[in-house]
Design a protein around this motif. Sequence first.
Motif, PDB file in Angstrom:
ATOM      1  N   ILE A  70      42.322  39.747  32.396  1.00  0.00           N
ATOM      2  CA  ILE A  70      42.792  39.477  31.027  1.00  0.00           C
ATOM      3  C   ILE A  70      42.647  37.991  30.712  1.00  0.00           C
ATOM      4  O   ILE A  70      42.220  37.601  29.624  1.00  0.00           O
ATOM      5  CB  ILE A  70      44.258  39.935  30.848  1.00  0.00           C
TER       6      ILE A  70
ATOM      7  N   LEU B 108      51.774  42.691  32.395  1.00  0.00           N
ATOM      8  CA  LEU B 108      50.489  42.481  31.735  1.00  0.00           C
ATOM      9  C   LEU B 108      50.627  42.176  30.246  1.00  0.00           C
ATOM     10  O   LEU B 108      49.786  41.490  29.679  1.00  0.00           O
ATOM     11  CB  LEU B 108      49.580  43.694  31.943  1.00  0.00           C
ATOM     12  N   ALA B 109      51.683  42.701  29.638  1.00  0.00           N
ATOM     13  CA  ALA B 109      51.976  42.382  28.242  1.00  0.00           C
ATOM     14  C   ALA B 109      50.793  42.591  27.292  1.00  0.00           C
ATOM     15  O   ALA B 109      50.482  41.727  26.487  1.00  0.00           O
ATOM     16  CB  ALA B 109      52.505  40.951  28.121  1.00  0.00           C
ATOM     17  N   ILE B 110      50.090  43.711  27.445  1.00  0.00           N
ATOM     18  CA  ILE B 110      49.115  44.107  26.431  1.00  0.00           C
ATOM     19  C   ILE B 110      49.414  45.555  26.050  1.00  0.00           C
ATOM     20  O   ILE B 110      50.051  46.274  26.810  1.00  0.00           O
ATOM     21  CB  ILE B 110      47.646  43.957  26.904  1.00  0.00           C
TER      22      ILE B 110
ATOM     23  N   GLN C  91      42.780  43.829  23.371  1.00  0.00           N
ATOM     24  CA  GLN C  91      42.918  44.387  24.706  1.00  0.00           C
ATOM     25  C   GLN C  91      43.839  45.600  24.728  1.00  0.00           C
ATOM     26  O   GLN C  91      44.828  45.655  24.003  1.00  0.00           O
ATOM     27  CB  GLN C  91      43.459  43.315  25.654  1.00  0.00           C
TER      28      GLN C  91
ATOM     29  N   ASN D 255      40.340  36.260  27.817  1.00  0.00           N
ATOM     30  CA  ASN D 255      40.873  35.330  26.831  1.00  0.00           C
ATOM     31  C   ASN D 255      40.099  34.027  26.770  1.00  0.00           C
ATOM     32  O   ASN D 255      40.216  33.286  25.802  1.00  0.00           O
ATOM     33  CB  ASN D 255      42.344  35.008  27.143  1.00  0.00           C
TER      34      ASN D 255
END
Lengths: 259, 271
Positions: free
Chosen positions: B156, B202-204, B175, B160
Amino acid sequence: MSERSRPYQIRGTLQTLLSLRVEDPEAPTFFDQLKADVLRSPGFFKNAPVVIDVEPILDRAPTELRLFVAKVRASGLQPIALSGGDKIWNDAAAAVGLSLVAGGTHVPIGTGGEAPPAPAKPEPAPAAAASPPAPSSPAPTAEGPTPTSSGRTLVSDQAVRGGQQLYAAASDLICLAPVSSGAEVIASGHVHIYAPLRGRAFAGFEGDESAMIFCDKLEAELVSIAGFHLVNDELPTAALGKRVRIRVGTGRLDIDIIA
Amino acid sequence: MAKIITVTSGKGGVGKTTSAASLGAGLAKAGKKTVVIDFDVGLRNLDLVMGCERRVVFDFVNVIQDDIRVQQALIKDKRLDNLFILPASQTRDKDALDRDGVGRVLDELKQDFDYIVCDSPAGIEKGALMALYFADEAIVVANPEVSSVRDSDRIIGILNSRSKRAEEGREPVKQHLLLTRYDPDRVEQGDMLKTDDVLEILAIPLLGVIPQDKIVLTASNVGTPVVLEDSSIAGQAYQDAVQRLLGHDVPMRFIEPRKTNWFSRLLRRSA
């Protein structure tokens, strides 16, 4: 007269100053080399205030100080103070209009590029463990979020992901999103993380023992301030997952839980 | 103009190719003209998983290097009219992909297709970087285990910062997280990470959770994308994921342990 109507404000500020550590003032090429260095990075050095550090030449008499200061000024720097002197030198400094500052924490800097050169290598902190952990040297290709610089502080609102490195060379660092495991955040000042810290954080990277690390959720792989460090296994269980402040205590890192 | 979706993970063996094949087939089944491209030069697998391995004449590298037209290399799927496959070369290595060449092929395909699904190789080296460079969206495939999640986090970060969109300062690559091999019973027992745990790290956004299902291996061996196995739970979970990719709001299924009564538990124990 009320406080408000005063036409100025006196504020405390913290500035990073250049220091000219004089080792051999009589060297024939002294000022040629100094001029050349200033010319090489004019944006960084030209008219920059500089502290003259005379500690290495204390055994000499300050007879030529006035001429020396004039020549430094002619080389493109602005001497503003003297440091490292004894009584004789300090009196001489007062006579030529220099103020006195206490010796700070010294960091050698390169003079290669135009930009303020990043400290090449952190000086090992004095009381550090035998081999203080160091972050992998900032690689030019290391992918990382693009932080914004607000004044002196580097602010990043993107997550710092594994393998990424965020480096605040001459300031504090504020992260508004998580620092993943395998990521490194480094600052010469404080490190603030308003999110979970799961990677490695280095504050006071250049040896500043007053630097601190703050985070909302302590899950770090490693925290390090001025060479003192704790790996995850050494973090007190009570502090894990908590909002904490980490600072240098007496010879070790202290962790305070912030309610 | 087609949307380029890269299926990536960092770690190998998590189900990238299975997912690329299923999402590609699912998009085609939903009426979108779709091409799935195998970026895993040297370790070609997509053609097997999609059941067209005996019809490969030219490949991606031929198109880039040898003046073969992309239409000559595309293989049309036998089940779905809208689905095409661009296979990887088995005899070359990943250096055969250069950025200009890949960009040229993608530009050409963009004219004809609605979706271009890129099946990335594992790792974070040249092949994987090439597969994600041109992405508009990325599907990060992860298993509910710590090492897979860590590698996904790494990829990730690379998305980015190293994608074309990032380099050009455009809107970042969108994403999605696709959790595969999810076993609700083992999650319940604490052997596997919970969906929430993975999302916290992961925070997506979550595109889907594909449950562990024996059909995945069977389907792969016979060259059928799992998404076409309507009766299987993995197939249905992929269908849901495709719907979400198309912007539809579909509830998550199959993430709770299957309810068992004492009788079936008895049966399972004796099985």
